[in-house]
Design a protein around this motif. Structure first.
Motif, PDB file in Angstrom:
ATOM      1  N   TYR A  31       0.816  -1.118  -0.080  1.00 50.40           N
ATOM      2  CA  TYR A  31       0.016  -0.205   0.034  1.00 50.40           C
ATOM      3  C   TYR A  31       0.964   1.050   0.086  1.00 50.40           C
ATOM      4  CZ  TYR A  31      -2.657   3.729   1.713  1.00 50.40           C
ATOM      5  OH  TYR A  31      -3.224   4.923   2.004  1.00 50.40           O
ATOM      6  N   ALA A  32       1.825   1.155   0.938  1.00 47.89           N
ATOM      7  CA  ALA A  32       2.842   2.555   0.885  1.00 47.89           C
ATOM      8  C   ALA A  32       4.045   2.321   1.388  1.00 47.89           C
ATOM      9  CB  ALA A  32       2.092   3.365   1.987  1.00 47.89           C
ATOM     10  N   LEU A  33       5.261   3.054   0.811  1.00 49.43           N
ATOM     11  CA  LEU A  33       6.474   2.858   1.234  1.00 49.43           C
ATOM     12  C   LEU A  33       6.972   4.079   1.902  1.00 49.43           C
ATOM     13  CD1 LEU A  33       7.577   0.850  -1.963  1.00 49.43           C
ATOM     14  CD2 LEU A  33       7.321  -0.028   0.432  1.00 49.43           C
ATOM     15  N   SER A  34       8.210   4.056   2.844  1.00 44.20           N
ATOM     16  CA  SER A  34       8.863   5.414   3.255  1.00 44.20           C
ATOM     17  C   SER A  34      10.140   5.329   3.101  1.00 44.20           C
ATOM     18  CB  SER A  34       8.172   5.869   4.582  1.00 44.20           C
ATOM     19  OG  SER A  34       9.238   5.234   5.395  1.00 44.20           O
ATOM     20  N   ALA A  35      10.952   6.313   2.780  1.00 41.42           N
ATOM     21  CA  ALA A  35      12.271   6.439   3.111  1.00 41.42           C
ATOM     22  C   ALA A  35      12.586   7.776   3.675  1.00 41.42           C
ATOM     23  CB  ALA A  35      13.073   6.269   1.897  1.00 41.42           C
ATOM     24  N   HIS A  36      13.736   8.218   4.138  1.00 46.64           N
ATOM     25  CA  HIS A  36      13.985   9.371   4.569  1.00 46.64           C
ATOM     26  C   HIS A  36      14.712  10.391   3.270  1.00 46.64           C
ATOM     27  CE1 HIS A  36      14.476  12.271   7.574  1.00 46.64           C
ATOM     28  NE2 HIS A  36      15.789  12.416   7.137  1.00 46.64           N
ATOM     29  N   SER A  37      16.099   9.829   2.831  1.00 43.93           N
ATOM     30  CA  SER A  37      16.685  10.835   1.888  1.00 43.93           C
ATOM     31  C   SER A  37      17.044   9.706   0.544  1.00 43.93           C
ATOM     32  CB  SER A  37      17.836  11.473   2.268  1.00 43.93           C
ATOM     33  OG  SER A  37      18.681  10.558   2.962  1.00 43.93           O
ATOM     34  N   ARG A  38      17.193   8.510   0.632  1.00 42.58           N
ATOM     35  CA  ARG A  38      17.490   7.861  -0.478  1.00 42.58           C
ATOM     36  C   ARG A  38      16.416   7.458  -1.593  1.00 42.58           C
ATOM     37  NH1 ARG A  38      20.907   2.791   2.254  1.00 42.58           N
ATOM     38  NH2 ARG A  38      19.497   3.106   4.165  1.00 42.58           N
ATOM     39  N   VAL A  39      16.225   8.772  -2.236  1.00 43.65           N
ATOM     40  CA  VAL A  39      15.221   8.834  -3.115  1.00 43.65           C
ATOM     41  C   VAL A  39      15.215   7.963  -4.232  1.00 43.65           C
ATOM     42  CG1 VAL A  39      14.045  10.606  -4.932  1.00 43.65           C
ATOM     43  CG2 VAL A  39      14.609  11.239  -2.696  1.00 43.65           C
ATOM     44  N   GLU A  40      16.434   7.909  -4.929  1.00 46.48           N
ATOM     45  CA  GLU A  40      16.743   6.851  -6.314  1.00 46.48           C
ATOM     46  C   GLU A  40      16.133   5.310  -5.470  1.00 46.48           C
ATOM     47  OE1 GLU A  40      18.592   9.185  -5.490  1.00 46.48           O
ATOM     48  OE2 GLU A  40      18.570  10.483  -7.249  1.00 46.48           O
ATOM     49  N   GLU A  41      16.372   4.992  -4.556  1.00 46.30           N
ATOM     50  CA  GLU A  41      16.281   3.540  -4.069  1.00 46.30           C
ATOM     51  C   GLU A  41      14.623   3.509  -3.877  1.00 46.30           C
ATOM     52  OE1 GLU A  41      18.592   5.314  -3.020  1.00 46.30           O
ATOM     53  OE2 GLU A  41      20.620   4.116  -2.682  1.00 46.30           O
ATOM     54  N   LEU A  42      14.165   4.375  -3.280  1.00 43.82           N
ATOM     55  CA  LEU A  42      12.680   4.247  -2.983  1.00 43.82           C
ATOM     56  C   LEU A  42      12.013   4.667  -4.477  1.00 43.82           C
ATOM     57  CD1 LEU A  42      10.433   4.308  -1.049  1.00 43.82           C
ATOM     58  CD2 LEU A  42      10.301   6.892  -0.807  1.00 43.82           C
ATOM     59  N   ALA A  43      12.450   5.122  -5.477  1.00 39.42           N
ATOM     60  CA  ALA A  43      11.697   5.337  -6.762  1.00 39.42           C
ATOM     61  C   ALA A  43      11.973   3.867  -7.293  1.00 39.42           C
ATOM     62  CB  ALA A  43      12.487   6.122  -7.737  1.00 39.42           C
ATOM     63  N   ALA A  44      13.020   3.105  -7.350  1.00 43.15           N
ATOM     64  CA  ALA A  44      13.057   1.835  -7.962  1.00 43.15           C
ATOM     65  C   ALA A  44      12.061   0.822  -7.370  1.00 43.15           C
ATOM     66  CB  ALA A  44      14.638   1.336  -7.676  1.00 43.15           C
ATOM     67  N   GLN A  45      11.835   0.995  -5.853  1.00 40.14           N
ATOM     68  CA  GLN A  45      10.760   0.028  -5.251  1.00 40.14           C
ATOM     69  C   GLN A  45       9.439   0.522  -5.649  1.00 40.14           C
ATOM     70  OE1 GLN A  45      11.789   0.906  -1.176  1.00 40.14           O
ATOM     71  NE2 GLN A  45      13.459  -0.733  -1.016  1.00 40.14           N
ATOM     72  N   CYS A  46       9.015   1.749  -5.982  1.00 41.82           N
ATOM     73  CA  CYS A  46       7.802   2.134  -6.296  1.00 41.82           C
ATOM     74  C   CYS A  46       7.642   1.452  -7.566  1.00 41.82           C
ATOM     75  CB  CYS A  46       7.711   3.638  -6.175  1.00 41.82           C
ATOM     76  SG  CYS A  46       7.823   4.513  -4.686  1.00 41.82           S
ATOM     77  N   VAL A  47       8.778   1.591  -8.580  1.00 42.99           N
ATOM     78  CA  VAL A  47       8.554   1.236  -9.899  1.00 42.99           C
ATOM     79  C   VAL A  47       8.200  -0.438  -9.756  1.00 42.99           C
ATOM     80  CG1 VAL A  47       9.628   0.237 -12.158  1.00 42.99           C
ATOM     81  CG2 VAL A  47       9.885   2.847 -11.113  1.00 42.99           C
ATOM     82  N   GLN A  48       9.027  -1.424  -8.927  1.00 40.95           N
ATOM     83  CA  GLN A  48       8.545  -2.533  -8.819  1.00 40.95           C
ATOM     84  C   GLN A  48       7.300  -2.958  -8.267  1.00 40.95           C
ATOM     85  OE1 GLN A  48      11.781  -4.663  -6.814  1.00 40.95           O
ATOM     86  NE2 GLN A  48      10.422  -6.765  -6.948  1.00 40.95           N
ATOM     87  N   PHE A  49       6.849  -2.296  -7.209  1.00 44.69           N
ATOM     88  CA  PHE A  49       5.685  -2.623  -6.216  1.00 44.69           C
ATOM     89  C   PHE A  49       4.537  -1.940  -6.401  1.00 44.69           C
ATOM     90  CE2 PHE A  49       9.383  -4.452  -4.136  1.00 44.69           C
ATOM     91  CZ  PHE A  49       9.266  -5.693  -3.915  1.00 44.69           C
ATOM     92  N   ARG A  50       4.583  -0.626  -7.076  1.00 39.21           N
ATOM     93  CA  ARG A  50       3.440   0.129  -7.251  1.00 39.21           C
ATOM     94  C   ARG A  50       2.537   0.339  -6.332  1.00 39.21           C
ATOM     95  NH1 ARG A  50       3.767   1.420 -13.053  1.00 39.21           N
ATOM     96  NH2 ARG A  50       5.598   0.462 -13.431  1.00 39.21           N
ATOM     97  N   PRO A  51       3.132   1.028  -5.182  1.00 38.67           N
ATOM     98  CA  PRO A  51       2.209   1.406  -4.043  1.00 38.67           C
ATOM     99  C   PRO A  51       1.572   2.487  -4.539  1.00 38.67           C
ATOM    100  CG  PRO A  51       4.533   2.226  -3.784  1.00 38.67           C
ATOM    101  CD  PRO A  51       4.534   1.506  -5.001  1.00 38.67           C
ATOM    102  N   ALA A  52       0.289   2.634  -3.691  1.00 39.24           N
ATOM    103  CA  ALA A  52      -0.508   3.880  -3.754  1.00 39.24           C
ATOM    104  C   ALA A  52       0.280   5.304  -3.295  1.00 39.24           C
ATOM    105  CB  ALA A  52      -1.844   3.696  -3.041  1.00 39.24           C
ATOM    106  N   ARG A  53       0.956   5.057  -2.150  1.00 40.03           N
ATOM    107  CA  ARG A  53       1.480   6.294  -1.774  1.00 40.03           C
ATOM    108  C   ARG A  53       3.061   5.937  -1.383  1.00 40.03           C
ATOM    109  NH1 ARG A  53      -2.412   7.619   3.234  1.00 40.03           N
ATOM    110  NH2 ARG A  53      -1.358   9.478   3.344  1.00 40.03           N
ATOM    111  N   ALA A  54       3.693   7.163  -1.342  1.00 45.24           N
ATOM    112  CA  ALA A  54       5.307   7.054  -0.952  1.00 45.24           C
ATOM    113  C   ALA A  54       5.417   8.411  -0.198  1.00 45.24           C
ATOM    114  CB  ALA A  54       6.144   6.898  -1.993  1.00 45.24           C
ATOM    115  N   VAL A  55       6.324   8.190   0.832  1.00 47.96           N
ATOM    116  CA  VAL A  55       6.567   9.364   1.848  1.00 47.96           C
ATOM    117  C   VAL A  55       8.217   9.497   2.187  1.00 47.96           C
ATOM    118  CG1 VAL A  55       6.191  10.282   4.039  1.00 47.96           C
ATOM    119  CG2 VAL A  55       4.421   9.006   3.110  1.00 47.96           C
ATOM    120  N   VAL A  56       8.608  10.742   1.792  1.00 51.08           N
ATOM    121  CA  VAL A  56       9.965  10.941   2.176  1.00 51.08           C
ATOM    122  C   VAL A  56      10.026  11.953   3.292  1.00 51.08           C
ATOM    123  CG1 VAL A  56      11.004  10.136   0.094  1.00 51.08           C
ATOM    124  CG2 VAL A  56       9.916  12.464  -0.050  1.00 51.08           C
TER     125      VAL A  56
END
Ligand code: NDP
Ligand code: MG
Length: 397
Positions: A31-56
């Motif tokens: 449903y959702a993923l969060s990271a603090h500052s590692r934006v590229e890593e979080l973006a790759a996870q969003c591409v793979q898992f397609r969460p509705a929401r992401a928080v940084v």
């Protein structure tokens, strides 16, 4: 289909969680993923898992993430800040929350998940150390299901099968529990000459013999503050008084902890040291799923060894027991001072042996009070951080 929020998705626990989730696409959705500052890593996870929401962590990081996701054609909604973390942890659209932010920053969202009655998979031990009674009260009031991810506490939970998913109270005589035996590897400096500890580098301290983890918990393992925090964690999770929790050094990290019963039985959980096992256990509980971890081959072990911890080599362990016995906000002071001291060590401002001196200074000089509200806990956390920073500045001169 179980819908999951992963707080701290880009960290060591977050990545292991998504590794297990990816093995069971019909069973879990993100449903959702969060990271603090590692934006590229979080973006790759969003591409793979397609969460509705992401928080940084910041507006700037959110802008960068949104741009990356737009370019990749991913429709994840991007948000930032603590309120957004609390929102993805408590939203009606999620069933389970993996609490894997490191340190005090994880307290508010983890507590939000507990208050919302979620299935809370607790890796963020600092949150429980800071606010033990308040956190457990929130779990009981909402009917949240709390499952330990920390390998030791997950092992203890698995070694209490008679409770059928309910956290037992060790202090309850009818449970028949004599002691919790919390195993500890002893970290990278278990046998190193104590006189040389002042000279160790962050790289040496972060090189754990058995586990691959984030840098903060790796340093905590080297000082054994990690075990100290785990003693406090076990106290709250299992209603165990300090004198019923025994730390046992077990350098091989094959037995992940044990429960000793009044009839003389000792139950243990064993496995290869890979966090995907406790993560899979908690995700699927009470069922079992594949985690990607190799089966344990006992015939390949040279031996399993156990001995008592040396409290002089590891003063942080004693400091944690003392804070637990002192109660109130003492564990919150201990935790905050430790976070500041570990960061100062990683930033090369203080030496390894000064970590415990900073913590001792803070817990000895600051008055501690009642941990009756989150505001009181956070005020003590802030005071301890300021005192620890001043102490670091004095030592660094
Ligand atoms: P990591 O440092 O690897 O990851 C921490 C995660 O938290 C990252 O996603 C990071 O984002 C995020 N984060 C860091 N600071 C903040 C902040 N201020 N606000 C919001 N998010 C933040 O840690 P680990 O995965 O090793 O540990 C996570 C928790 O699990 C800790 O509490 C630890 O004690 C516990 N734990 C870990 C174990 C392990 O094997 N690693 C074992 C048992 C418990 P970013 O990547 O953007 O910095
Ligand atoms: Mg642990």
């Amino acid at each position: 289909m179980q819908r999951i929020t992963v707080l701290g998705a880009t960290g060591s626990i977050g990545v292991s969680t998504l590794d297990v989730v990816a093995r069971h696409p019909g069973r879990y959705s993100v449903y959702a993923l969060s990271a603090h500052s590692r934006v590229e890593e979080l973006a790759a996870q969003c591409v793979q898992f397609r969460p509705a929401r992401a928080v940084v962590g910041t507006a700037a990081a959110a802008d960068r993430l949104a741009a990356l996701l737009r370019a990749a054609g991913v429709k994840t909604e991007v948000e930032w800040g603590e309120q957004a973390l609390c929102s993805i942890a408590s939203a009606a659209e999620t069933d389970s929350v993996m609490a894997a932010i490191v340190g005090a920053a994880g307290l508010a969202p983890t507590l939000a998940a507990a208050r919302a009655g979620k299935k809370v998979l607790l890796a963020n031990k600092e949150a429980l150390v800071m606010s033990g009674q308040l956190f457990m009260d929130a779990v009981h009031a909402s009917g949240a299901v709390l499952l330990p991810i920390d390998s030791e506490h997950n092992a203890i939970f698995q070694s209490m099968p008679q409770f059928g998913g309910k956290m037992p109270e060790v202090r309850d005589a009818s449970a028949g529990i004599a002691k919790i035996l919390l195993t500890a590897s002893g970290g990278p400096f278990l046998t190193r000459d104590v006189a040389t500890l002042d000279a160790v580098t962050p790289e040496q301290a972060c090189k754990h013999p058995n586990w691959s983890m984030g840098r903060k918990i790796s340093v905590d393992s080297a000082t054994m503050m990690n075990k100290g925090l785990e003693v406090i964690e076990a106290h709250w999770l299992f209603g165990a008084p300090a004198d019923r929790i025994e730390v046992v050094i077990h350098p091989q990290s094959v037995i992940h902890s044990m429960v000793s019963y009044t009839d003389g039985s000792v139950l243990a959980q064993l496995g290869n040291p890979d966090m995907r096992t406790p993560i899979a256990h908690a995700l699927a509980y009470p069922e079992r799923i594949a985690s990607g971890v190799a089966q344990l081959d006992l015939t390949q072990m040279a031996g399993l060894h156990f001995h008592q911890p040396d409290f002089e080599r590891f003063p942080c362990l004693q400091l944690a027991f003392d804070a637990l016995r002192a109660g109130g906000t003492a564990p919150a002071l201990l935790n905050a001072a430790n976070e500041v001291a570990v960061q100062a060590f990683l930033d090369l401002k203080i030496g390894f042996r000064q970590i415990d001196r900073v913590i001792a200074h803070v817990v000895d000089t600051l008055p501690h009070g009642d941990a009756h509200s989150i505001e009181a806990v956070m005020a003590q956390d802030a005071a301890a951080r300021a005192a620890a920073e001043a102490c670091v500045a004095g030592l660094a001169k």
